[in-house]
Design a protein around this motif. Structure first.
Motif, PDB file in Angstrom:
ATOM      1  N   GLU A  49      31.970  41.271  32.846  1.00  0.00           N
ATOM      2  CA  GLU A  49      32.851  41.832  33.869  1.00  0.00           C
ATOM      3  C   GLU A  49      34.027  42.537  33.200  1.00  0.00           C
ATOM      4  N   LEU A  50      34.333  43.735  33.684  1.00  0.00           N
ATOM      5  CA  LEU A  50      35.471  44.518  33.209  1.00  0.00           C
ATOM      6  C   LEU A  50      36.412  44.734  34.384  1.00  0.00           C
ATOM      7  N   VAL A  51      37.636  44.257  34.267  1.00  0.00           N
ATOM      8  CA  VAL A  51      38.597  44.307  35.374  1.00  0.00           C
ATOM      9  C   VAL A  51      39.839  45.090  34.957  1.00  0.00           C
ATOM     10  N   VAL A  52      40.341  45.920  35.867  1.00  0.00           N
ATOM     11  CA  VAL A  52      41.613  46.613  35.660  1.00  0.00           C
ATOM     12  C   VAL A  52      42.493  46.353  36.885  1.00  0.00           C
ATOM     13  N   VAL A  53      43.738  45.960  36.650  1.00  0.00           N
ATOM     14  CA  VAL A  53      44.680  45.716  37.745  1.00  0.00           C
ATOM     15  C   VAL A  53      45.342  47.043  38.111  1.00  0.00           C
ATOM     16  N   VAL A  54      45.090  47.508  39.315  1.00  0.00           N
ATOM     17  CA  VAL A  54      45.633  48.779  39.788  1.00  0.00           C
ATOM     18  C   VAL A  54      47.059  48.587  40.309  1.00  0.00           C
ATOM     19  N   GLU A  55      47.266  47.505  41.036  1.00  0.00           N
ATOM     20  CA  GLU A  55      48.578  47.225  41.621  1.00  0.00           C
ATOM     21  C   GLU A  55      48.745  45.727  41.784  1.00  0.00           C
ATOM     22  N   GLY A  56      49.969  45.237  41.604  1.00  0.00           N
ATOM     23  CA  GLY A  56      50.215  43.803  41.719  1.00  0.00           C
ATOM     24  C   GLY A  56      49.934  43.087  40.410  1.00  0.00           C
ATOM     25  N   SER A  57      49.673  41.793  40.498  1.00  0.00           N
ATOM     26  CA  SER A  57      49.380  40.996  39.306  1.00  0.00           C
ATOM     27  C   SER A  57      48.499  39.813  39.685  1.00  0.00           C
TER      28      SER A  57
END
Length: 299
Positions: A49-57
């Protein structure tokens, strides 16, 4: 807004499919408010799984560790890693992510690419996750590749499959050349992981029964005090809280997916006392089981 439900089997293995055998990758654009529990609950899958946080935390938890991910950060979650994501920001956390089989990157299991550059990482059971920060040059390049691949995946113009794979292969190459230690001898699986795996599998199989700490401890052949230490060290929780959280997660799914009475659900999940079930459910999700069912079944 869509409700996301992550269904797992008795071992915590996610039952949702991602892509298909011909293109074993799926991309998701998600807000935590879309999940019925407003979190990504404990689960694992064979895919990377590859995750990127666009907004928030968000706070990523996994066995033996955790990571704090802020806006712009990303993370590589290894194959077969049990993990959970909870929101830590006041605003609705927004993430994009790819879930993909290792063979999407390495091709056939007997290929040179798979055996030299993919298998050593994905089969490393001591490697759970790698944080990616835009503050570090090579990590920022990986994040750019993932974001670019996701935009192409979302657009899905002719030939997007080739373009998505090419960019994720570039990202994998950058990871490999900047983390050469990943290809050194694989350290053995820790005893704590082996013990926790036995206990959580037992919980997922017997959560609808009365569970005592001595029962959990005996599964891993450890003392009750060691069982408490194991959960606090690896999952930052207690055995009792883990059991309760799993039962409430299953309750939320049953409230939406079935028409069973709330009374029957409470007994089926091993609560025994319906009042206690309703109390704990409201503490966890700020709504009663009845209100929760009405809210989500009508969406």
């Amino acid at each position: 807004m869509q409700n996301h439900i992550i269904e797992t089997d008795e071992n915590g293995l996610e039952q949702n499919s991602h892509g298909d055998s011909l293109f074993p990758l799926a991309g998701y654009d998600e807000y935590f408010s879309q999940f019925i529990l407003k979190e990504v609950p404990w689960h694992w899958h064979e895919e990377i799984e590859l995750v990127v946080v666009v907004e928030g935390s968000t706070h990523l938890e996994y066995v033996d560790g955790s990571l704090e991910l802020e806006e712009g950060d990303g993370v590589f979650i290894n194959s077969n890693t049990m993990h959970r994501l909870t929101q830590t920001s006041s605003i609705d956390c927004h993430i994009i992510n790819f879930v993909l089989k290792p063979e999407f990157l390495g091709g056939r299991f007997d290929s040179r690419i798979y055996n030299e550059f993919v298998k050593p990482i994905c089969s490393n059971k001591s490697l759970s996750a790698i944080k990616l920060s835009p503050k570090i040059m090579w990590e920022r390049l990986i994040l750019e590749k993932i974001n670019n691949a996701f935009a192409i995946y979302t657009d899905q113009r002719f030939g997007y499959e080739l373009s998505v794979q090419a960019r994720l292969l570039d990202a994998w190459y950058i990871l490999c050349v900047n983390q050469p230690t990943l290809f050194e001898s694989i350290p053995p699986v820790t005893e704590s992981k082996i013990r926790l795996d036995k206990i959580t599998k037992f919980i997922h199989t017997h959560y609808d029964q009365k569970l005592a700490i001595k029962d959990l401890a005996s599964v891993a052949d450890i003392s009750e005090s060691e069982c408490y230490r194991l959960f606090r060290k690896t999952l930052q929780t207690t055995p009792n809280d883990y059991i309760l959280n799993h039962r409430l997660q299953m309750a939320a799914i049953k409230l939406i997916a079935t028409n069973l009475s709330i009374l029957n659900i409470s007994y089926e999940l091993g609560f025994g006392n319906p009042s206690y079930f309703s109390k704990k459910f409201k503490e966890q999700y700020a709504t009663t089981p009845k209100e929760f069912r009405h809210l989500h079944q009508n969406k």
